[in-house]
Design an enzyme around this catalytic site. Structure first.
Site, short mmCIF file in Angstrom:
data_model
loop_
_atom_site.label_atom_id
_atom_site.label_comp_id
_atom_site.label_asym_id
_atom_site.label_seq_id
_atom_site.Cartn_x
_atom_site.Cartn_y
_atom_site.Cartn_z
N HIS A 219 0.82 -1.21 0.00
CA HIS A 219 0.00 0.00 0.00
C HIS A 219 0.86 1.26 0.00
O HIS A 219 0.48 2.27 -0.59
CB HIS A 219 -0.93 0.00 1.22
N HIS B 128 -10.40 2.64 -0.31
CA HIS B 128 -10.56 2.33 1.11
C HIS B 128 -11.41 1.07 1.21
O HIS B 128 -12.46 1.05 1.84
CB HIS B 128 -11.20 3.51 1.87
#
Length: 742
Positions: free
Chosen positions: A53, A99
């Site tokens: 990420h 998200h």
């Protein structure tokens, strides 16, 4: 306490394996980068910063395929958001973020903080956010839990954006079984700024201050970055500690304070960055790396809302509404006064140092002393195995699926009630789409449009991504995602500028999934080059699967376009009886991955035809020229449900109808999803000019009527449907499905 583990115990017990750091990486850090065993805090920092990420260690090699420059790009990937020149000394700033795991676990807070995070990326660049968009992909609505997740996700997006006073003007929502255990929540934000105000996430200048501003640090969101960089399963389906908690009112204050500092006192500021994924460690280390500086921080000075927090927790917390500033020495109190006015913390927690070391102190002890580059630049890029999915080879050997449509009116009525196609007004009406009173076109249009105050120009924006097509053919599916975004921007009357993306895929350690990632990026890159829409920002979200079942590979494309004259805005609905109707682009027998195939078969199969991207680009450019010339009165992109659905949608907002001769098409082709097509209406007195300029790319198919009926003459069928009845089905389908008690 776990935090008390010694370096030797860490080496023996390997807790880092649960934080997405591999044993090979740990050994490389210890043996090659540090020459010693990292302590507990250092191991945690490496785990977060070396997660996919934050580091893109698996995806970076293929991300280099993207073009990221053209004559208008002022800032490409590498900063908080991309920046594009829109003339008059102004710039548009935009980016999208995923998200997904947080929203799957805790839909309301996951979605809300996704919006908050992307907004901070925009104003950290010096821009004021002017619009939000989203791209949501859910499982099927026959699951009561999924219906609840849809409601909570939408409420989270709406509550955060509405409290911030930023309109949500566009987006997409789809429903497919593959997202049942891992829903996708992608948020995009668009901002406006003067080019002179562009900021960077940089920390430099020995002795300059590192200032923490905004909300206090708590224990929420710890290891959120690594949570987003691991496979999802029943075991972590309730991992709420990795989900942040948002406060939009705090963010509103933070935004105003930051923009006041940037716009009025830029000489005090060296750099600014959002504390997003991996919290303080990512923002501080990345700023130091960008400034080629060293940094020393005292974590005892970090504002905390919980007692007894360890250095590990303080550094890895992803508490929201926080920013990190690098401030010229001597202006610390000046900056503090601005933030005091907004009742926000503004604390000097460290200094820029000579050299390139990253040093942390906590409770009077040195808890970290490592090279800055070891966190940001020395990440081991991972070569990944690739293998073409077996299903693709199998599909090539099977005959193409051809639907039999005996009653096109019945099929159209059924498609209009499909949740992916049906009106999503029940969702978007929860968003404030008009706040700030600059919205020209909002949800329901092909693209959201925002006027730029003080000028007679505007920005068009859209999000598009259809994982079904990418699943069937990653390369062509990637091209189709960019093509749909481009045709949506063109349909609004805008000139496409650039894109941002969210690349949502399964576990990249699976050779077939990495092959999907690689080839879909290749397809997207090819389309971006031909359309001259470089990728200026984006986000990679891998490991989107649940218990080993991956989502469809779902690249989301967020595109922004420039409308140089608001008089040239093109509505997506027909308004003038007597206007001629044209079909732009050729229609094929393209049913693989279509909504029709899913409805009739319950499954996806087949192959996708190659796209002539150059031809699509050329006729879209010609169409845009006709729009600017005033020869187009309405335009609508053809996507889910094909031409039949597009025609109905063009007529739902007005009191008009259409009488069309479609004898060149079969009843089935009415629902084909051939990419790159549009329907446009043209004033009767402009027909000759329009046809001469568009040539064979525009097919005259009939005219707009004042009957409020959709009358079609097909090759093998006739259809004449009352639009009031069709609209009722279209509007009521999703509310009924969301309220189902089954």
């Amino acid at each position: 306490m776990e935090q008390a583990m010694t370096p030797e115990e860490i080496k023996e017990q390997k807790p880092y394996l649960d934080w997405s750091l591999t044993e090979k990486e740990y050994n490389y850090i210890a043996d090659q980068l540090l020459g010693r065993l990292p302590n507990f805090t250092e191991t945690g920092l490496f785990s977060a910063m070396w997660s996919e990420h934050c580091s893109y260690k698996k995806s970076k090699p293929v991300l280099r395929l993207f073009p990221n420059k053209n004559a208008r790009v002022l800032q490409g990937p590498g900063e908080g958001a991309g920046v594009v020149d829109i003339d008059d000394g102004q710039a548009v700033v935009f980016k999208a973020e995923s998200h997904n795991h947080p929203t799957t676990v805790e839909p309301y807070q996951g979605a809300a903080t996704g919006v908050g995070g992307i907004l901070r990326d925009i104003f950290s660049m010096g821009a004021r956010p002017i619009a939000s968009l989203d791209s949501l992909h859910f499982g099927e609505l026959d699951d009561p839990q999924m219906r609840m997740k849809v409601a909570d996700t939408v409420k989270g997006i709406g509550d955060y954006g509405n409290c911030m006073g930023i309109p949500t003007v566009a987006g997409e929502t789809t429903f497919d079984p593959c997202y049942q255990g891992n829903i996708l929540c992608n948020a995009m934000s668009v901002g406006l700024m003067d080019q002179k105000d562009i900021q960077k996430g940089k920390a430099a200048g020995i002795g300059n201050a590192v200032m923490y501003v905004g909300a206090k640090t708590g224990r929420d969101g710890i290891h959120g970055a690594t949570f987003a960089s691991a496979d999802f399963s029943d075991e972590n389906a309730t991992q709420r500690s990795a989900v942040q908690v948002g406060d939009p009112f705090m963010e509103k204050l933070l935004m105003e304070a930051c923009l006041e500092l940037i716009h009025n006192h830029a000489d005090w500021l060296v750099g600014i960055q959002d504390m997003g994924a991996a919290g303080i460690v990512s923002s501080s280390a990345e700023m130091a790396s960008e400034g080629k500086s060293g940094m020393e921080l005292n974590l005892d000075l970090v504002p905390q809302r919980e007692t007894g927090m360890s250095a590990y927790e303080i550094m890895l917390s992803e508490s929201q509404e926080r920013m990190l500033l690098c401030v010229n020495k001597g202006h610390e109190e000046d900056v503090k006064k601005i933030f005091d006015k907004y009742d926000l913390d503004a604390v000097t927690i460290g200094r820029i140092t000579e050299g390139h070391d990253y040093v942390l102190h906590h409770d009077g002890q040195e808890v970290c002393h490592i090279p800055v580059a070891s966190l940001t630049d020395d990440v081991l890029e991972e070569a990944s195995e690739e293998q073409k999915p077996a299903r693709l080879q199998k599909a090539q050997d099977e005959p193409a699926w051809q639907p039999t449509i005996d009653n096109p009116a019945k099929t159209l009525r059924q498609l209009l009630q499909r949740p992916t196609i049906a009106s999503d007004e029940v969702l978007t009406q929860q968003y404030d789409t008009q706040v700030r009173t600059s919205t020209v076109a909002g949800p329901g249009s092909d693209a959201g449009i925002i006027r730029i105050r003080g000028y007679h120009k505007g920005l068009a924006m859209t999000t598009d991504g259809n994982g079904r097509f990418v699943y069937l053919d990653p390369e062509i599916g990637g091209q189709m995602a960019v093509t749909e975004a481009m045709t949506n921007i063109i349909a609004s009357g805008a000139e496409p500028l650039a894109i941002t993306d969210c690349l949502n895929y399964g576990d990249p350690n699976d050779p077939e999934i990495f092959w999907e990632l690689h080839h879909s990026i290749q397809g997207m890159a090819d389309a971006c080059r031909i359309f001259d829409t470089p990728v200026i920002s984006g986000n990679v979200s891998l490991y989107n699967e649940n218990n080993g079942n991956a989502i469809y590979p779902t690249p989301m494309v967020g595109m922004v376009g420039l409308i140089k004259n608001l008089d040239h805005v093109i509505p997506s609905f027909a308004t003038h009886a007597g206007d001629a109707v044209y079909l732009i682009g050729k229609t094929g027998d393209d049913y693989a991955g279509s909504e029709l195939q899913k409805m009739l078969n319950g499954d996806l199969s087949g192959t996708l035809p190659a796209l002539d991207l150059q031809a699509i680009h050329e006729y879209c450019q010609k169409l845009h020229q006709q729009m600017v010339a005033g020869n187009v009165t309405a335009a609508h992109d053809i996507s889910e449900g094909g031409l039949g659905v597009a025609l109905a949608e063009m007529l739902f907002q007005g009191e008009t109808g259409m009488q069309l001769d479609l004898r060149s098409l079969t009843a089935a082709q009415l629902f084909s999803e051939t990419a790159g097509r549009l329907v446009v209406t043209v004033p009767a007195d402009a027909r000759e000019t329009f046809e001469n300029e568009m040539g064979p790319d525009a097919q005259y198919i009939g005219q707009v009527t004042n009957t409020h009926w959709l009358e079609l003459h097909l090759q093998n069928a006739e259809m004449n449907e009352n639009l009031t009845d069709l609209k009722k089905l279209y509007k009521e389908a999703l509310p009924c499905q969301l309220k189902s008690k089954d």
